[in-house]
Motif scaffolding. Sequence first.
Motif, PDB file in Angstrom:
ATOM      1  N   SER A  35       4.369  -1.480 -11.666  1.00 51.64           N
ATOM      2  CA  SER A  35       5.484  -1.660 -12.594  1.00 51.64           C
ATOM      3  C   SER A  35       6.244  -2.953 -12.286  1.00 51.64           C
ATOM      4  O   SER A  35       6.455  -3.297 -11.125  1.00 51.64           O
ATOM      5  N   PRO A  36       6.677  -3.652 -13.331  1.00 48.19           N
ATOM      6  CA  PRO A  36       7.468  -4.863 -13.098  1.00 48.19           C
ATOM      7  C   PRO A  36       8.812  -4.560 -12.414  1.00 48.19           C
ATOM      8  O   PRO A  36       9.426  -5.440 -11.851  1.00 48.19           O
ATOM      9  N   LEU A  37       9.234  -3.304 -12.450  1.00 46.63           N
ATOM     10  CA  LEU A  37      10.497  -2.940 -11.823  1.00 46.63           C
ATOM     11  C   LEU A  37      10.403  -2.901 -10.301  1.00 46.63           C
ATOM     12  O   LEU A  37      11.392  -3.023  -9.599  1.00 46.63           O
ATOM     13  N   ILE A  38       9.195  -2.727  -9.796  1.00 47.38           N
ATOM     14  CA  ILE A  38       8.972  -2.663  -8.352  1.00 47.38           C
ATOM     15  C   ILE A  38       8.530  -4.042  -7.872  1.00 47.38           C
ATOM     16  O   ILE A  38       7.579  -4.609  -8.376  1.00 47.38           O
ATOM     17  N   LYS A  39       9.210  -4.565  -6.898  1.00 46.30           N
ATOM     18  CA  LYS A  39       8.863  -5.865  -6.329  1.00 46.30           C
ATOM     19  C   LYS A  39       7.810  -5.661  -5.242  1.00 46.30           C
ATOM     20  O   LYS A  39       8.108  -5.702  -4.056  1.00 46.30           O
ATOM     21  N   ALA A  40       6.583  -5.410  -5.665  1.00 44.02           N
ATOM     22  CA  ALA A  40       5.497  -5.085  -4.734  1.00 44.02           C
ATOM     23  C   ALA A  40       5.233  -6.219  -3.752  1.00 44.02           C
ATOM     24  O   ALA A  40       4.805  -5.977  -2.632  1.00 44.02           O
ATOM     25  N   ASN A  41       5.486  -7.457  -4.151  1.00 39.56           N
ATOM     26  CA  ASN A  41       5.223  -8.578  -3.258  1.00 39.56           C
ATOM     27  C   ASN A  41       6.065  -8.515  -1.994  1.00 39.56           C
ATOM     28  O   ASN A  41       5.683  -9.040  -0.968  1.00 39.56           O
ATOM     29  N   ASN A  42       7.227  -7.876  -2.076  1.00 48.03           N
ATOM     30  CA  ASN A  42       8.124  -7.813  -0.926  1.00 48.03           C
ATOM     31  C   ASN A  42       7.922  -6.571  -0.080  1.00 48.03           C
ATOM     32  O   ASN A  42       8.505  -6.468   0.981  1.00 48.03           O
ATOM     33  N   LEU A  43       7.119  -5.618  -0.555  1.00 49.99           N
ATOM     34  CA  LEU A  43       6.914  -4.383   0.194  1.00 49.99           C
ATOM     35  C   LEU A  43       5.983  -4.612   1.380  1.00 49.99           C
ATOM     36  O   LEU A  43       4.962  -5.267   1.252  1.00 49.99           O
ATOM     37  N   ASN A  44       6.360  -4.053   2.523  1.00 49.99           N
ATOM     38  CA  ASN A  44       5.439  -4.045   3.648  1.00 49.99           C
ATOM     39  C   ASN A  44       5.051  -2.597   3.923  1.00 49.99           C
ATOM     40  O   ASN A  44       5.511  -1.681   3.246  1.00 49.99           O
ATOM     41  N   ILE A  45       4.203  -2.381   4.893  1.00 47.03           N
ATOM     42  CA  ILE A  45       3.702  -1.037   5.182  1.00 47.03           C
ATOM     43  C   ILE A  45       4.848  -0.095   5.552  1.00 47.03           C
ATOM     44  O   ILE A  45       4.868   1.057   5.117  1.00 47.03           O
ATOM     45  N   ALA A  46       5.805  -0.572   6.313  1.00 47.09           N
ATOM     46  CA  ALA A  46       6.944   0.268   6.695  1.00 47.09           C
ATOM     47  C   ALA A  46       7.713   0.714   5.453  1.00 47.09           C
ATOM     48  O   ALA A  46       8.092   1.888   5.337  1.00 47.09           O
ATOM     49  N   ASP A  47       7.942  -0.214   4.505  1.00 46.71           N
ATOM     50  CA  ASP A  47       8.636   0.131   3.255  1.00 46.71           C
ATOM     51  C   ASP A  47       7.840   1.163   2.464  1.00 46.71           C
ATOM     52  O   ASP A  47       8.403   2.124   1.944  1.00 46.71           O
ATOM     53  N   MET A  48       6.538   0.929   2.363  1.00 47.03           N
ATOM     54  CA  MET A  48       5.693   1.830   1.585  1.00 47.03           C
ATOM     55  C   MET A  48       5.656   3.225   2.189  1.00 47.03           C
ATOM     56  O   MET A  48       5.683   4.213   1.462  1.00 47.03           O
ATOM     57  N   GLU A  55       3.751   9.102   7.243  1.00 47.70           N
ATOM     58  CA  GLU A  55       3.690   8.341   8.492  1.00 47.70           C
ATOM     59  C   GLU A  55       2.998   7.004   8.256  1.00 47.70           C
ATOM     60  O   GLU A  55       2.019   6.923   7.502  1.00 47.70           O
ATOM     61  N   GLU A  56       3.507   5.967   8.925  1.00 49.82           N
ATOM     62  CA  GLU A  56       2.892   4.643   8.806  1.00 49.82           C
ATOM     63  C   GLU A  56       1.428   4.682   9.218  1.00 49.82           C
ATOM     64  O   GLU A  56       0.579   4.080   8.557  1.00 49.82           O
ATOM     65  N   SER A  57       1.123   5.385  10.296  1.00 49.88           N
ATOM     66  CA  SER A  57      -0.258   5.433  10.787  1.00 49.88           C
ATOM     67  C   SER A  57      -1.185   6.079   9.760  1.00 49.88           C
ATOM     68  O   SER A  57      -2.332   5.645   9.592  1.00 49.88           O
ATOM     69  N   MET A  58      -0.699   7.088   9.052  1.00 48.27           N
ATOM     70  CA  MET A  58      -1.509   7.740   8.028  1.00 48.27           C
ATOM     71  C   MET A  58      -1.749   6.783   6.855  1.00 48.27           C
ATOM     72  O   MET A  58      -2.864   6.678   6.350  1.00 48.27           O
ATOM     73  N   LEU A  59      -0.712   6.063   6.456  1.00 45.83           N
ATOM     74  CA  LEU A  59      -0.852   5.101   5.366  1.00 45.83           C
ATOM     75  C   LEU A  59      -1.832   3.997   5.759  1.00 45.83           C
ATOM     76  O   LEU A  59      -2.719   3.643   4.977  1.00 45.83           O
ATOM     77  N   ILE A  60      -1.690   3.481   6.966  1.00 43.92           N
ATOM     78  CA  ILE A  60      -2.594   2.426   7.434  1.00 43.92           C
ATOM     79  C   ILE A  60      -4.032   2.932   7.454  1.00 43.92           C
ATOM     80  O   ILE A  60      -4.952   2.229   7.009  1.00 43.92           O
ATOM     81  N   ASP A  61      -4.239   4.143   7.935  1.00 47.82           N
ATOM     82  CA  ASP A  61      -5.578   4.731   7.962  1.00 47.82           C
ATOM     83  C   ASP A  61      -6.152   4.846   6.549  1.00 47.82           C
ATOM     84  O   ASP A  61      -7.303   4.485   6.315  1.00 47.82           O
ATOM     85  N   LYS A  62      -5.352   5.331   5.619  1.00 50.78           N
ATOM     86  CA  LYS A  62      -5.824   5.478   4.239  1.00 50.78           C
ATOM     87  C   LYS A  62      -6.116   4.121   3.604  1.00 50.78           C
ATOM     88  O   LYS A  62      -7.078   3.982   2.844  1.00 50.78           O
ATOM     89  N   LEU A  63      -5.313   3.117   3.917  1.00 52.14           N
ATOM     90  CA  LEU A  63      -5.582   1.771   3.399  1.00 52.14           C
ATOM     91  C   LEU A  63      -6.888   1.224   3.977  1.00 52.14           C
ATOM     92  O   LEU A  63      -7.702   0.650   3.248  1.00 52.14           O
ATOM     93  N   HIS A  64      -7.102   1.419   5.272  1.00 48.96           N
ATOM     94  CA  HIS A  64      -8.359   0.970   5.897  1.00 48.96           C
ATOM     95  C   HIS A  64      -9.563   1.665   5.262  1.00 48.96           C
ATOM     96  O   HIS A  64     -10.589   1.025   4.998  1.00 48.96           O
ATOM     97  N   ARG A  65      -9.441   2.957   4.991  1.00 51.96           N
ATOM     98  CA  ARG A  65     -10.540   3.687   4.351  1.00 51.96           C
ATOM     99  C   ARG A  65     -10.805   3.154   2.945  1.00 51.96           C
ATOM    100  O   ARG A  65     -11.960   3.002   2.539  1.00 51.96           O
ATOM    101  N   SER A  66      -9.738   2.871   2.194  1.00 52.67           N
ATOM    102  CA  SER A  66      -9.903   2.327   0.840  1.00 52.67           C
ATOM    103  C   SER A  66     -10.523   0.939   0.882  1.00 52.67           C
ATOM    104  O   SER A  66     -11.366   0.604   0.052  1.00 52.67           O
ATOM    105  N   ILE A  67     -10.116   0.135   1.855  1.00 55.53           N
ATOM    106  CA  ILE A  67     -10.685  -1.206   2.007  1.00 55.53           C
ATOM    107  C   ILE A  67     -12.164  -1.104   2.366  1.00 55.53           C
ATOM    108  O   ILE A  67     -12.998  -1.846   1.828  1.00 55.53           O
ATOM    109  N   ALA A  68     -12.525  -0.184   3.252  1.00 55.09           N
ATOM    110  CA  ALA A  68     -13.936   0.007   3.627  1.00 55.09           C
ATOM    111  C   ALA A  68     -14.752   0.411   2.402  1.00 55.09           C
ATOM    112  O   ALA A  68     -15.862  -0.088   2.191  1.00 55.09           O
ATOM    113  N   LYS A  69     -14.210   1.288   1.594  1.00 51.03           N
ATOM    114  CA  LYS A  69     -14.888   1.705   0.361  1.00 51.03           C
ATOM    115  C   LYS A  69     -15.040   0.513  -0.582  1.00 51.03           C
ATOM    116  O   LYS A  69     -16.105   0.292  -1.156  1.00 51.03           O
TER     117      LYS A  69
END
Length: 80
Positions: A35-48, A55-69
Motif C-alpha cells: 500500500s502507498p500508505l505504508i512506507k515499506a522502504n523505511n521498514l526494517n526487520i525489527a519494525d516488521m 519474534e524477529e528470529s521467526m520472521l528472519i527464518d521465514k524470510l530465509h525460507r521464502s528467499i530459498a524458495k
Amino acid sequence: MTINRNTKLSEILSQYPRLKESLPMIHNRFKMIGSPLIKANNLNIADMSRYAEMEESMLIDKLHRSIAKYDRINRSVYSC
C-alpha cells in the motif's frame, strides 16, 4: 544475503522483488506492505516483527525460507 534486525525491507526486495508477493503468506498483516500508505522502504526487520507481533528470529527464518524458495524457482526457470 545476511538478514538481521536492522536489515531494511527495501534491501531485501531490491535483490528479491518477487518476495513481495510472499510477504502476506508470512503474516497477513504484511498485505498492507504494498500500500502507498505504508512506507515499506523505511521498514526494517525489527519494525516488521513488531508490526506483525512475531519474534524477529521467526520472521528472519521465514524470510530465509521464502528467499530459498525464490532461488530454487529461479534456478529451475533458467536451467530449462
